[in-house]
Design an enzyme around this catalytic site. Structure first.
Site, PDB file in Angstrom:
ATOM      1  N   GLU A  84       0.839  -1.209   0.000  1.00 51.43           N
ATOM      2  CA  GLU A  84       0.000   0.000   0.000  1.00 51.43           C
ATOM      3  C   GLU A  84       0.868   1.250   0.000  1.00 51.43           C
ATOM      4  OE1 GLU A  84      -3.338  -0.024   2.712  1.00 51.43           O
ATOM      5  OE2 GLU A  84      -3.451   2.173   2.684  1.00 51.43           O
ATOM      6  N   LYS A 262      -7.888  -0.113  11.257  1.00 48.32           N
ATOM      7  CA  LYS A 262      -7.254  -0.661  10.049  1.00 48.32           C
ATOM      8  C   LYS A 262      -5.978   0.124   9.743  1.00 48.32           C
ATOM      9  CE  LYS A 262      -6.580  -1.242   5.431  1.00 48.32           C
ATOM     10  NZ  LYS A 262      -5.746  -0.458   4.523  1.00 48.32           N
ATOM     11  N   ASP A 278       2.788 -14.371  12.018  1.00 48.26           N
ATOM     12  CA  ASP A 278       1.459 -14.822  11.619  1.00 48.26           C
ATOM     13  C   ASP A 278       0.549 -13.590  11.619  1.00 48.26           C
ATOM     14  OD1 ASP A 278      -1.143 -15.779  11.526  1.00 48.26           O
ATOM     15  OD2 ASP A 278      -0.741 -17.488  12.820  1.00 48.26           O
ATOM     16  N   HIS A 376      -1.803  10.003  -1.155  1.00 48.83           N
ATOM     17  CA  HIS A 376      -2.018   8.647  -1.627  1.00 48.83           C
ATOM     18  C   HIS A 376      -1.960   8.612  -3.156  1.00 48.83           C
ATOM     19  CE1 HIS A 376      -3.374   4.967   0.249  1.00 48.83           C
ATOM     20  NE2 HIS A 376      -4.013   4.674  -0.867  1.00 48.83           N
TER      21      HIS A 376
HETATM   22  C1  MEV Z   1      -6.007   3.419   4.741  1.00 48.64           C
HETATM   23  O1  MEV Z   1      -5.302   2.244   4.461  1.00 48.64           O
HETATM   24  C2  MEV Z   1      -6.016   3.699   6.230  1.00 48.64           C
HETATM   25  C3  MEV Z   1      -6.924   4.853   6.663  1.00 48.64           C
HETATM   26  O2  MEV Z   1      -8.222   4.643   6.154  1.00 48.64           O
HETATM   27  C4  MEV Z   1      -6.917   4.877   8.159  1.00 48.64           C
HETATM   28  C5  MEV Z   1      -7.934   5.807   8.770  1.00 48.64           C
HETATM   29  O3  MEV Z   1      -8.943   6.126   8.129  1.00 48.64           O
HETATM   30  O4  MEV Z   1      -7.709   6.189   9.942  1.00 48.64           O
HETATM   31  C6  MEV Z   1      -6.434   6.153   6.091  1.00 48.64           C
END
Ligand code: MEV
Length: 422
Positions: A84, A262, A278, A376
């Site tokens: 990513e 995430k 793992d 991004h």
């Molecule tokens: C993207 O991989 C992770 C984010 O969505 C985390 C977040 O929203 O805090 C940017």
């Protein structure tokens, strides 16, 4: 062995790697180039076959270095494996701001894992429970016989608990063994121990043992990481307030909370993957811990101090090993552990907790200021340009054009390249 175009293959595992590849090539009509790409993954087939079955190739993920990390007063270069874009740049940026105020303070609180033995239909719940607890020493001793090395290092099965669990198929007895896994991830040890004590538990309870297995909700194996982030370096008081608003949003809404977490796992998993951990266990542990109280919550918390600087804290179960598993077999994992220079699993977990906190800070800061998409997209445009065939200086040129024209798209990249005659 094989009838053509059938996936029902007896003894496929017995084929040599070469024969297996030949079969897949024919089955899927792969080109020689595709077969050679499958095999080009920086690992000896021999090593790959020690990790997995029916191996035909490998999958490469870029490893980049997270920089600026000062953790418990020590400097680290952090290998991070991720596909990513922006993850490594963002973590490094979060760590740069933390560094201004002393970096991260991280603590690994225990190496204890829980193995569960499920017993159905015990003769009598109370008697079974007291018989098992009464034989605790014998059970622990039996379990520890399966892990002499761990024992000699001071680890091993340390405690045992029993609880009655109501289920839709009636009450059951759950016997839980607590194992200090030290520098090992611990799944093999816990599972071996659970299987070893199953017959004793069965005879003491008069019931039937259905299974014995580690729990991935590693609520004992916690890491905390904290850091102070300078208000001005973050972009001022408004950014601090907006990050606090973002934190409240995540705390109040699981749809946001899970995305917030995430982002933390973007960093944790990148280090986990690079060091041969793992990663499924790490994900399972983190998300189940986030909902342990019955509500899904963010794994970080944010507050401001009297000067208006931001204080971040992450609390997360991190189950990793520096002995056993892929961390000692995978040559790239071994190199990554060497780059990190950690003394063992607790220190590795502290590093990963700090990366998770840096990652969350960077994501929240980007989200509440320029938005995540801008940075991004810059990296994304480069990737698109490369996959469309751009090389060298042309990558920058094509990516720049796509960004300026706000048209980051594979076909457009191809068009630009053909216009250039490339
Ligand atoms: C993207 O991989 C992770 C984010 O969505 C985390 C977040 O929203 O805090 C940017």
């Amino acid at each position: 062995m094989v009838t053509e175009r059938s996936s029902s293959l007896s003894e496929f595992y017995k084929l040599s790697h070469k024969r297996r590849l030949e079969f897949v090539k024919k089955f899927a009509n792969l080109t020689d180039q595709e077969i050679s790409s499958l095999q080009n993954f920086g690992l000896e087939v021999r090593d790959a076959e020690r990790m997995s079955e029916n191996v035909v190739g490998g999958f490469s993920v870029p490893i980049g270095i997270g920089i600026n990390f000062l953790i418990n007063g020590k400097d680290y270069l952090i290998p991070m494996a991720t596909e990513e874009s922006s993850v490594i740049a963002a973590a490094s940026n979060g760590a740069k701001i933390a560094r201004l105020r002393g970096g991260f303070a991280a603590k690994s609180h225990s190496s204890k894992m829980r193995a569960q033995i499920q017993v159905v239909k015990p003769r009598d719940f109370n008697r079974a429970e007291s018989a098992i607890i009464g034989s605790k020493d014998l059970i622990l001793e039996t379990a520890n016989r399966r892990a002499p090395t761990l024992n000699s290092l001071g680890g091993g099965a340390k405690d045992l608990k029993v609880r009655r669990l109501g289920t839709d198929r009636g009450d059951m007895l759950i016997v839980e063994l607590f194992v200090d896994c030290q520098d090992a991830m611990g799944a093999n040890t816990c599972n071996k121990m659970a299987e070893e004590i199953a017959p004793i538990v069965e005879s003491l309870s008069g019931g039937r043992v259905v299974m014995g297995i580690i729990s991935n909700l590693a609520s004992e194996r916690l890491v905390t990481a904290t850091a102070l982030f300078d208000k001005e370096a973050l972009g001022g008081g408004e950014v601090v307030e907006a990050i606090l608003d973002a934190d409240s949003f995540a705390r109040s809404d699981p749809y946001r909370g899970v995305t917030h977490n995430k982002g933390i796992m973007n960093g944790v998993i990148a280090v986990g993957l690079a060091t041969g951990q793992d990663t499924r266990a790490l994900e399972a542990g983190a998300h189940s811990y986030a909902s342990l109280g019955g509500r899904y919550l963010p794994l970080t918390s944010w507050e401001k101090n009297e000067k208006g600087d931001l204080i971040g804290r992450l609390e997360i179960p991190i189950v990793v090993g520096t002995v056993g598993g892929a961390s000692t077999v995978h040559p790239i994992a071994k190199i990554c552990l060497k780059i990190l220079g950690v003394s063992g699993a607790p220190e590795l977990a502290e590093v990963m907790g700090s990366v998770g906190l840096a990652q969350n800070l960077a994501a929240l800061r980007a989200l509440v200021s320029e938005g995540i998409q801008k940075g991004h997209m810059r990296l994304h445009a480069h990737n698109i340009a490369i996959s469309a065939g751009a090389r060298g200086a042309t990558v920058e040129e094509i990516a720049g054009l796509m960004i300026r024209e706000e048209k980051i798209d594979f076909n457009y990249a191809r068009k630009l390249l053909s216009e250039k005659g490339a």
